[in-house]
Design a protein around this motif. Structure first.
Motif, PDB file in Angstrom:
ATOM      1  N   MET A  40       0.774  -1.511   0.050  1.00 42.06           N
ATOM      2  CA  MET A  40      -0.025  -0.008  -0.154  1.00 42.06           C
ATOM      3  C   MET A  40       0.726   1.234   0.098  1.00 42.06           C
ATOM      4  O   MET A  40       0.393   2.326  -0.010  1.00 42.06           O
ATOM      5  CB  MET A  40      -0.988   0.018   1.183  1.00 42.06           C
ATOM      6  CG  MET A  40      -1.937  -0.980   1.366  1.00 42.06           C
ATOM      7  SD  MET A  40      -3.326  -0.858  -0.050  1.00 42.06           S
ATOM      8  CE  MET A  40      -3.975   0.572   0.702  1.00 42.06           C
ATOM      9  N   LEU A  41       2.212   1.181  -0.019  1.00 45.04           N
ATOM     10  CA  LEU A  41       2.891   2.150  -0.113  1.00 45.04           C
ATOM     11  C   LEU A  41       2.958   3.479  -0.922  1.00 45.04           C
ATOM     12  O   LEU A  41       2.633   4.644  -0.900  1.00 45.04           O
ATOM     13  CB  LEU A  41       4.540   1.846  -0.206  1.00 45.04           C
ATOM     14  CG  LEU A  41       5.567   3.104   0.110  1.00 45.04           C
ATOM     15  CD1 LEU A  41       5.461   3.523   1.278  1.00 45.04           C
ATOM     16  CD2 LEU A  41       6.851   2.426  -0.042  1.00 45.04           C
ATOM     17  N   LEU A  42       2.753   3.018  -2.478  1.00 45.71           N
ATOM     18  CA  LEU A  42       2.393   4.008  -3.289  1.00 45.71           C
ATOM     19  C   LEU A  42       0.866   4.501  -3.225  1.00 45.71           C
ATOM     20  O   LEU A  42       0.806   5.871  -3.084  1.00 45.71           O
ATOM     21  CB  LEU A  42       2.518   3.442  -4.688  1.00 45.71           C
ATOM     22  CG  LEU A  42       2.567   4.381  -5.907  1.00 45.71           C
ATOM     23  CD1 LEU A  42       3.700   5.286  -5.650  1.00 45.71           C
ATOM     24  CD2 LEU A  42       2.623   3.522  -7.149  1.00 45.71           C
ATOM     25  N   PRO A  43      -0.027   3.840  -2.992  1.00 44.68           N
ATOM     26  CA  PRO A  43      -1.565   4.725  -2.873  1.00 44.68           C
ATOM     27  C   PRO A  43      -1.570   5.710  -1.394  1.00 44.68           C
ATOM     28  O   PRO A  43      -1.855   6.638  -1.541  1.00 44.68           O
ATOM     29  CB  PRO A  43      -2.380   3.663  -2.461  1.00 44.68           C
ATOM     30  CG  PRO A  43      -1.666   2.410  -3.360  1.00 44.68           C
ATOM     31  CD  PRO A  43      -0.376   2.503  -3.065  1.00 44.68           C
ATOM     32  N   ILE A  44      -0.820   5.192  -0.522  1.00 47.47           N
ATOM     33  CA  ILE A  44      -0.690   6.168   0.754  1.00 47.47           C
ATOM     34  C   ILE A  44       0.216   7.355   0.437  1.00 47.47           C
ATOM     35  O   ILE A  44      -0.125   8.422   0.773  1.00 47.47           O
ATOM     36  CB  ILE A  44      -0.040   5.187   1.972  1.00 47.47           C
ATOM     37  CG1 ILE A  44      -0.943   4.242   2.349  1.00 47.47           C
ATOM     38  CG2 ILE A  44       0.351   6.218   3.057  1.00 47.47           C
ATOM     39  CD1 ILE A  44      -0.346   3.187   3.494  1.00 47.47           C
ATOM     40  N   LEU A  45       1.122   7.096  -0.261  1.00 53.26           N
ATOM     41  CA  LEU A  45       2.320   8.226  -0.554  1.00 53.26           C
ATOM     42  C   LEU A  45       1.517   9.303  -1.422  1.00 53.26           C
ATOM     43  O   LEU A  45       1.679  10.469  -1.331  1.00 53.26           O
ATOM     44  CB  LEU A  45       3.547   7.888  -1.117  1.00 53.26           C
ATOM     45  CG  LEU A  45       4.557   8.943  -1.216  1.00 53.26           C
ATOM     46  CD1 LEU A  45       4.966   9.720   0.046  1.00 53.26           C
ATOM     47  CD2 LEU A  45       5.927   8.146  -1.709  1.00 53.26           C
ATOM     48  N   SER A  46       0.732   8.686  -2.478  1.00 55.31           N
ATOM     49  CA  SER A  46       0.106   9.307  -3.494  1.00 55.31           C
ATOM     50  C   SER A  46      -1.367  10.139  -2.592  1.00 55.31           C
ATOM     51  O   SER A  46      -1.351  11.415  -2.921  1.00 55.31           O
ATOM     52  CB  SER A  46      -0.725   8.353  -4.419  1.00 55.31           C
ATOM     53  OG  SER A  46       0.073   8.056  -5.148  1.00 55.31           O
ATOM     54  N   ILE A 102      11.120   3.350   5.376  1.00 56.16           N
ATOM     55  CA  ILE A 102      10.476   4.345   4.335  1.00 56.16           C
ATOM     56  C   ILE A 102       9.124   4.505   4.934  1.00 56.16           C
ATOM     57  O   ILE A 102       8.292   5.427   4.985  1.00 56.16           O
ATOM     58  CB  ILE A 102      10.552   4.081   3.051  1.00 56.16           C
ATOM     59  CG1 ILE A 102      12.055   4.450   2.575  1.00 56.16           C
ATOM     60  CG2 ILE A 102       9.567   5.013   2.198  1.00 56.16           C
ATOM     61  CD1 ILE A 102      12.114   4.056   0.949  1.00 56.16           C
ATOM     62  N   THR A 103       8.548   3.227   4.993  1.00 56.52           N
ATOM     63  CA  THR A 103       7.115   3.137   5.357  1.00 56.52           C
ATOM     64  C   THR A 103       6.678   3.627   6.775  1.00 56.52           C
ATOM     65  O   THR A 103       5.642   4.219   6.774  1.00 56.52           O
ATOM     66  CB  THR A 103       6.489   1.397   5.236  1.00 56.52           C
ATOM     67  OG1 THR A 103       7.431   0.734   6.176  1.00 56.52           O
ATOM     68  CG2 THR A 103       6.735   1.186   3.914  1.00 56.52           C
TER      69      THR A 103
END
Length: 126
Positions: A40-46, A102-103
Motif C-alpha cells: 500500500m506504499l504507493l497509494p498511501i504516498l499518493s 520508508i514506510t
C-alpha cells in the motif's frame, strides 16, 4: 458543532487509530502488516501528496486563520514532509535496504497530516 464536522472528526480519529495500529504492528515486526504496508506504499504516498497539495491550495486566509492556527498548519505540513524525506534518506544511505525505514515515517506523516486537516477544520481554516 455541525454534524458534518462531527463526522469528519470521528472519521479522522478512526483513520489515525488504524494508522497508529499499522505503525505499531510494523515496529513489532509482524510480517503480514509489513507486507500489507509495502503493497500500500504507493497509494498511501499518493494520497498524502494530494492531501498536502489540497491543504496549501484551499486554505483560507481570513482573520480566524492567522496566528497560531496558521503556524500550526504550516508546521504540521512541513514536519510531515521532513519525516518523509528523512525516511527516504535513511533508506538510501543504509546498507540493508529495509522498506520499513520508508514506510514507518510515511505512516507517521499521514497521521500528522490527518491531525493538521482536523485542526484546520476545527479552526475554520479549511
Amino acid at each position: 458543532m455541525q454534524i458534518t464536522t462531527l463526522l469528519i472528526l470521528l472519521t479522522g480519529c478512526v483513520f489515525m487509530a488504524l494508522l497508529l495500529w499499522l505503525y505499531l504492528r510494523s515496529r513489532q515486526g509482524d510480517q503480514r502488516i509489513i507486507n500489507t504496508v509495502n503493497n500500500m506504499l504507493l497509494p498511501i504516498l499518493s494520497a498524502l501528496v494530494v492531501t498536502i497539495n489540497l491543504l496549501f491550495a484551499y486554505r483560507k486566509t481570513t482573520l480566524t486563520c492567522t496566528g497560531t492556527p496558521a503556524i500550526l498548519s504550516i508546521a504540521g505540513i512541513v514536519l510531515a514532509i521532513v519525516l518523509i524525506l528523512t525516511g527516504c534518506l535513511r533508506f538510501f544511505l543504509s546498507q540493508q535496504r529495509d522498506r520499513r525505514t520508508i514506510t514507518q515515517p510515511i505512516l507517521l506523516a499521514t497521521i500528522l497530516v490527518t491531525l493538521t486537516v482536523l485542526g484546520m477544520r476545527l479552526s475554520n481554516c479549511l
